[in-house]
Each structure stands twice: as C-alpha cells, then as structure tokens.
Design an enzyme around this catalytic site. Structure first.
Site, PDB file in Angstrom:
ATOM      1  N   LEU A  25       0.834  -1.199   0.000  1.00  0.00           N
ATOM      2  CA  LEU A  25       0.000   0.000   0.000  1.00  0.00           C
ATOM      3  C   LEU A  25       0.868   1.247   0.000  1.00  0.00           C
ATOM      4  O   LEU A  25       1.948   1.267   0.608  1.00  0.00           O
ATOM      5  CB  LEU A  25      -0.908   0.002   1.235  1.00  0.00           C
TER       6      LEU A  25
ATOM      7  N   GLY B  50       1.191  -5.271   1.180  1.00  0.00           N
ATOM      8  CA  GLY B  50       0.111  -5.412   0.205  1.00  0.00           C
ATOM      9  C   GLY B  50       0.553  -6.144  -1.055  1.00  0.00           C
ATOM     10  O   GLY B  50      -0.255  -6.800  -1.713  1.00  0.00           O
TER      11      GLY B  50
ATOM     12  N   ASN C 259       4.975  -7.300   6.380  1.00  0.00           N
ATOM     13  CA  ASN C 259       5.856  -6.630   7.342  1.00  0.00           C
ATOM     14  C   ASN C 259       5.153  -5.568   8.175  1.00  0.00           C
ATOM     15  O   ASN C 259       5.803  -4.712   8.787  1.00  0.00           O
ATOM     16  CB  ASN C 259       7.030  -5.979   6.592  1.00  0.00           C
ATOM     17  N   GLU C 260       3.818  -5.590   8.221  1.00  0.00           N
ATOM     18  CA  GLU C 260       3.047  -4.489   8.820  1.00  0.00           C
ATOM     19  C   GLU C 260       3.519  -4.091  10.210  1.00  0.00           C
ATOM     20  O   GLU C 260       3.617  -2.913  10.526  1.00  0.00           O
ATOM     21  CB  GLU C 260       1.549  -4.847   8.874  1.00  0.00           C
TER      22      GLU C 260
HETATM   23  N1  CO8 Z   1       4.489   3.639  -0.225  1.00  0.00           N
HETATM   24  C1  CO8 Z   1       4.902   4.854  -0.639  1.00  0.00           C
HETATM   25  N2  CO8 Z   1       6.159   5.126  -1.038  1.00  0.00           N
HETATM   26  C2  CO8 Z   1       7.043   4.101  -1.022  1.00  0.00           C
HETATM   27  C3  CO8 Z   1       6.693   2.818  -0.585  1.00  0.00           C
HETATM   28  C4  CO8 Z   1       5.337   2.599  -0.180  1.00  0.00           C
HETATM   29  N3  CO8 Z   1       4.896   1.393   0.228  1.00  0.00           N
HETATM   30  N4  CO8 Z   1       7.786   2.031  -0.673  1.00  0.00           N
HETATM   31  C5  CO8 Z   1       8.786   2.804  -1.130  1.00  0.00           C
HETATM   32  N5  CO8 Z   1       8.349   4.061  -1.347  1.00  0.00           N
HETATM   33  C6  CO8 Z   1       9.095   5.197  -1.891  1.00  0.00           C
HETATM   34  C7  CO8 Z   1      10.376   5.488  -1.117  1.00  0.00           C
HETATM   35  O1  CO8 Z   1      10.144   6.267   0.016  1.00  0.00           O
HETATM   36  C8  CO8 Z   1      11.190   6.182  -2.181  1.00  0.00           C
HETATM   37  O2  CO8 Z   1      10.678   7.504  -2.289  1.00  0.00           O
HETATM   38  P1  CO8 Z   1      11.647   8.747  -2.674  1.00  0.00           P
HETATM   39  O3  CO8 Z   1      12.209   8.405  -4.033  1.00  0.00           O
HETATM   40  O4  CO8 Z   1      10.743   9.925  -2.663  1.00  0.00           O
HETATM   41  O5  CO8 Z   1      12.693   8.807  -1.597  1.00  0.00           O
HETATM   42  C9  CO8 Z   1      10.801   5.468  -3.471  1.00  0.00           C
HETATM   43  O6  CO8 Z   1       9.537   4.845  -3.207  1.00  0.00           O
HETATM   44  C10 CO8 Z   1      11.787   4.388  -3.869  1.00  0.00           C
HETATM   45  O7  CO8 Z   1      11.974   3.530  -2.755  1.00  0.00           O
HETATM   46  P2  CO8 Z   1      13.387   2.837  -2.447  1.00  0.00           P
HETATM   47  O8  CO8 Z   1      14.492   3.777  -2.774  1.00  0.00           O
HETATM   48  O9  CO8 Z   1      13.324   2.291  -1.066  1.00  0.00           O
HETATM   49  O10 CO8 Z   1      13.376   1.672  -3.551  1.00  0.00           O
HETATM   50  P3  CO8 Z   1      14.209   0.314  -3.512  1.00  0.00           P
HETATM   51  O11 CO8 Z   1      14.072  -0.248  -4.878  1.00  0.00           O
HETATM   52  O12 CO8 Z   1      15.581   0.528  -2.967  1.00  0.00           O
HETATM   53  O13 CO8 Z   1      13.437  -0.624  -2.465  1.00  0.00           O
HETATM   54  C11 CO8 Z   1      11.458  -1.586  -1.506  1.00  0.00           C
HETATM   55  C12 CO8 Z   1      12.154  -1.085  -2.780  1.00  0.00           C
HETATM   56  C13 CO8 Z   1      12.182  -2.826  -0.990  1.00  0.00           C
HETATM   57  C14 CO8 Z   1      10.024  -1.940  -1.884  1.00  0.00           C
HETATM   58  C15 CO8 Z   1      11.503  -0.500  -0.423  1.00  0.00           C
HETATM   59  O14 CO8 Z   1      11.096   0.720  -1.003  1.00  0.00           O
HETATM   60  C16 CO8 Z   1      10.622  -0.774   0.754  1.00  0.00           C
HETATM   61  O15 CO8 Z   1      10.938  -1.597   1.577  1.00  0.00           O
HETATM   62  N6  CO8 Z   1       9.505  -0.059   0.841  1.00  0.00           N
HETATM   63  C17 CO8 Z   1       8.590  -0.169   1.949  1.00  0.00           C
HETATM   64  C18 CO8 Z   1       7.585  -1.244   1.681  1.00  0.00           C
HETATM   65  C19 CO8 Z   1       6.633  -1.358   2.831  1.00  0.00           C
HETATM   66  O16 CO8 Z   1       6.998  -1.399   3.988  1.00  0.00           O
HETATM   67  N7  CO8 Z   1       5.330  -1.396   2.512  1.00  0.00           N
HETATM   68  C20 CO8 Z   1       4.320  -1.517   3.514  1.00  0.00           C
HETATM   69  C21 CO8 Z   1       3.072  -0.823   3.089  1.00  0.00           C
HETATM   70  S1  CO8 Z   1       1.768  -1.124   4.247  1.00  0.00           S
HETATM   71  C22 CO8 Z   1       0.759  -2.299   3.494  1.00  0.00           C
HETATM   72  O17 CO8 Z   1       0.887  -2.629   2.333  1.00  0.00           O
HETATM   73  C23 CO8 Z   1      -0.375  -2.939   4.276  1.00  0.00           C
HETATM   74  C24 CO8 Z   1      -0.924  -2.027   5.255  1.00  0.00           C
HETATM   75  C25 CO8 Z   1      -2.115  -2.583   6.013  1.00  0.00           C
HETATM   76  C26 CO8 Z   1      -2.663  -1.521   6.944  1.00  0.00           C
HETATM   77  C27 CO8 Z   1      -3.565  -2.053   7.990  1.00  0.00           C
HETATM   78  C28 CO8 Z   1      -3.863  -1.006   9.060  1.00  0.00           C
HETATM   79  C29 CO8 Z   1      -5.036  -1.382   9.925  1.00  0.00           C
END
Ligand code: CO8
Length: 297
Positions: free
Chosen positions: A104, A149, A172-173
């Site tokens: 997400l 997600g 990983n939430e």
């Molecule tokens: N949402 C928004 N932006 C993101 C996300 C994301 N999920 N993931 C990465 N970005 C952004 C980064 O901040 C970065 O932004 P900027 O260029 O402005 O600095 C850009 O995307 C590129 O990211 P990276 O440089 O980190 O890219 P890499 O190729 O090195 O790494 C990864 C890719 C491994 C995917 C890494 O970005 C990462 O680990 N991202 C986080 C993923 C994550 O933790 N997602 C969890 C989302 S929560 C979810 O899906 C379920 C929620 C359920 C909620 C329930 C509540 C009740």
C-alpha cells in the site's frame, strides 16, 4: 464526465461505463489531498484471446505502491476479465523492474483524512475481493520485492513463481507499527498455516525467495529470466482442468474467507480509518517514511 451516482459504487459505475474513476474524481467526492496524477495505464492489461490468458502488469514506478487510483484500476481490470468469457487465466506481474509491489502507498495512510482513508480502503477491499474471488486461474509472477500489500496480492493468486536472488516477500506491517487486517491474516493462514503465520505476522517477517519457498509462501523459485516462462508452463497444467469443476472447487475453498470480509466491509473500512488516524500510528508511519528516505541517502 458524468457526475457520480448516489448509491452505486464508483467501481460499479466505471464498469458500466458511466464514469471513468480516477483519484481526482474520488477527490471531488471526498475532501482530501491527491498524491499522484490520476490516469490510465498504471495497470496494464494484455489479453491474449488465442490462449485465453491475460497478463496484468502493475505500472506505477518507482515501486508500484498501491494508491487509490491503482487499486481502483486493478479492481476494474479484474472485474472485466472475470466477465470476459474468453478469458480463463490471469498472470499478475509488474512492469517495473525489480519490484512486484511495495504494498500500500504509505502516503495514503499518512496525514490523510478519514474520508480519503475510507475511500482508499474500499478500493483495496474491492480489488482483493476481485482477485481472491476470481473464477480465473490466477498466477503471480514475482520478479521483484513484494512486501505487505504486494505479498497479499501474490498470496491471493492460485500459484506463485518468484525470482531467486535479493528480492524479499512478506507481511511486514508490524514493522511499520500497524497491524495486518484479519483478511490479510486469513489469506496467509490459508497459504502457510497457523504456526508460520503467527511468527510471520508478529515479526513482520520478510523472506528471501528460498525462505519463502521453504515455508510454502511461494510455489517455485527460479532465476529472474525464467519466471514468466515457468508461469506459462505451469498454466498449461492448470488449464487442462475443466473450468467448471476447478472454479467450484476454488470457490468452495475460498468462500468462507471472502464472506468474512464481505459481511463487514464498512465496519472494516471504518476501523482502518480510525486506527490509521491514531496519533501513535501516525507517529510510527512518519518514522517509517523517514527511515525509508534515510536508507536511500
Ligand atoms: N508507499 C509509498 N512510497 C514508497 C513505498 C510505499 N509502500 N515504498 C517505497 N516508497 C518510496 C520510497 O520512500 C522512495 O521515495 P523517494 O524516491 O521519494 O525517496 C521510493 O519509493 C523508492 O523507494 P526505495 O528507494 O526504497 O526503492 P528500492 O528499490 O531501494 O526498495 C522496496 C524497494 C524494498 C520496496 C523498499 O522501497 C521498501 O521496503 N519499501 C517499503 C515497503 C513497505 O513497507 N510497505 C508496507 C506498506 S503497508 C501495506 O501494504 C499494508 C498495510 C495494512 C494496513 C492495515 C492497518 C489497519
């Protein structure tokens, strides 16, 4: 463009061709900020009418994070494919190298409004119901990272092939200070069983492809270039089975989990908006966003 009709979901109106639902349109319905330029093409659908196999590619660089627009597009694409009687199978993949989906869009959850949160969550629910409940054979071609997600989408398919190497997958939430909803949990339980799910969810564990294979989170691990050919090969097996018998079996296996969400969609959306709006959760998300940016610099 026609004004949205009361009492009918945007997704449904779009499907009927009454509106073209973009984030901007939802934005007009509910007061909030927009995070991306809305538009088509963030979900690419390539339907091969000869084979009956559609390939659906997420296309939202840099990381295919799932915002309101993408989820709405995905939900519509799935609904259309499901209604297309020439389509028998769907491969879910990514058009962005190195990424399946980063899950997400965290910016949809950070400093948003309750109204936007509810709209966002409904779009996620509809896309997931469409995918998990699809009559099609669904296969995930995981050619990159697949956290949260992204992992949910992959697990919701019938079969998963993942690229070997540096990529990771998992829910990983808890690492973000948030909690995977009950239906994420249900899907994982159905995929890897109770004990592994308990560990995976509490720890917010991210697995390498080989680790994921060892716990049954993915079905096959192959070199990156072999992911698509492997999916195509596996599809041949699945498509040998008569559709009617396979679909009845799939429905019977998944109905309980689908019904659990269907029966409480609004409550679930409201819970999400309330939970995400908590100060402590916002603080955790803010820290997580900062850590992503710091990791980069
Ligand atoms: N949402 C928004 N932006 C993101 C996300 C994301 N999920 N993931 C990465 N970005 C952004 C980064 O901040 C970065 O932004 P900027 O260029 O402005 O600095 C850009 O995307 C590129 O990211 P990276 O440089 O980190 O890219 P890499 O190729 O090195 O790494 C990864 C890719 C491994 C995917 C890494 O970005 C990462 O680990 N991202 C986080 C993923 C994550 O933790 N997602 C969890 C989302 S929560 C979810 O899906 C379920 C929620 C359920 C909620 C329930 C509540 C009740």
């Amino acid at each position: 463009m026609a004004a949205p009709m009361k009492g009918m979901s945007l997704l449904r109106q779009a499907y009927l061709g009454l509106v073209r639902p973009t984030g901007a349109q939802v934005c007009r319905q509910v007061p909030h900020r927009c995070y991306s330029t809305p538009g088509a093409g963030q979900v690419q659908v390539d339907m091969n009418s000869e084979t009956g196999v559609a390939t659906v590619r997420l296309n939202r660089p840099p990381v295919n994070s799932l915002n309101l627009d993408v989820l709405t597009e995905l939900g519509i694409a799935l609904e259309k494919l499901d209604a297309d009687r020439t389509c028998r199978a769907m491969v879910l993949a990514s058009a962005v190298p190195g990424i399946f989906s980063a899950g997400l869009d965290i910016l949809e959850m950070y400093q948003s409004t309750p109204e936007r949160c509810v709209a966002f969550w409904r779009a996620l629910q509809d896309a997931w119901l469409g995918l998990y409940g699809s009559r099609l054979v669904t296969m995930a071609a995981i050619e990159g990272h697949s956290p949260a997600g992204g992992c949910l989408l992959a697990m919701s398919c019938d079969y998963r092939v993942m690229a070997d190497g540096k990529f990771q997958i998992g829910l990983n939430e808890t690492r973000l200070g948030i909690v995977a909803p009950f239906w994420f949990e249900d899907v994982m339980l159905n995929t890897i069983g109770h004990r592994e799910t308990e560990k995976a969810l509490q720890l917010g564990a991210m697995y390498s492809a080989q680790q994921a294979l060892s716990i049954g989170l993915v079905d096959k691990v192959v070199p990156l270039a072999e992911v698509m050919p492997t999916v195509q090969g596996e599809l041949k097996n699945w498509l040998q089975i008569p559709d009617a018998a396979r679909v009845i079996t799939k429905t019977s296996m998944r109905k309980q989990v689908l019904d659990r969400l269907r029966s409480q969609k609004e409550k679930d959306a409201q819970f999400f908006a309330d939970f995400i709006g908590r100060d402590s959760v916002q603080k955790s998300l803010g820290a997580y966003i900062a850590s992503l940016q710091k990791r980069k610099s």
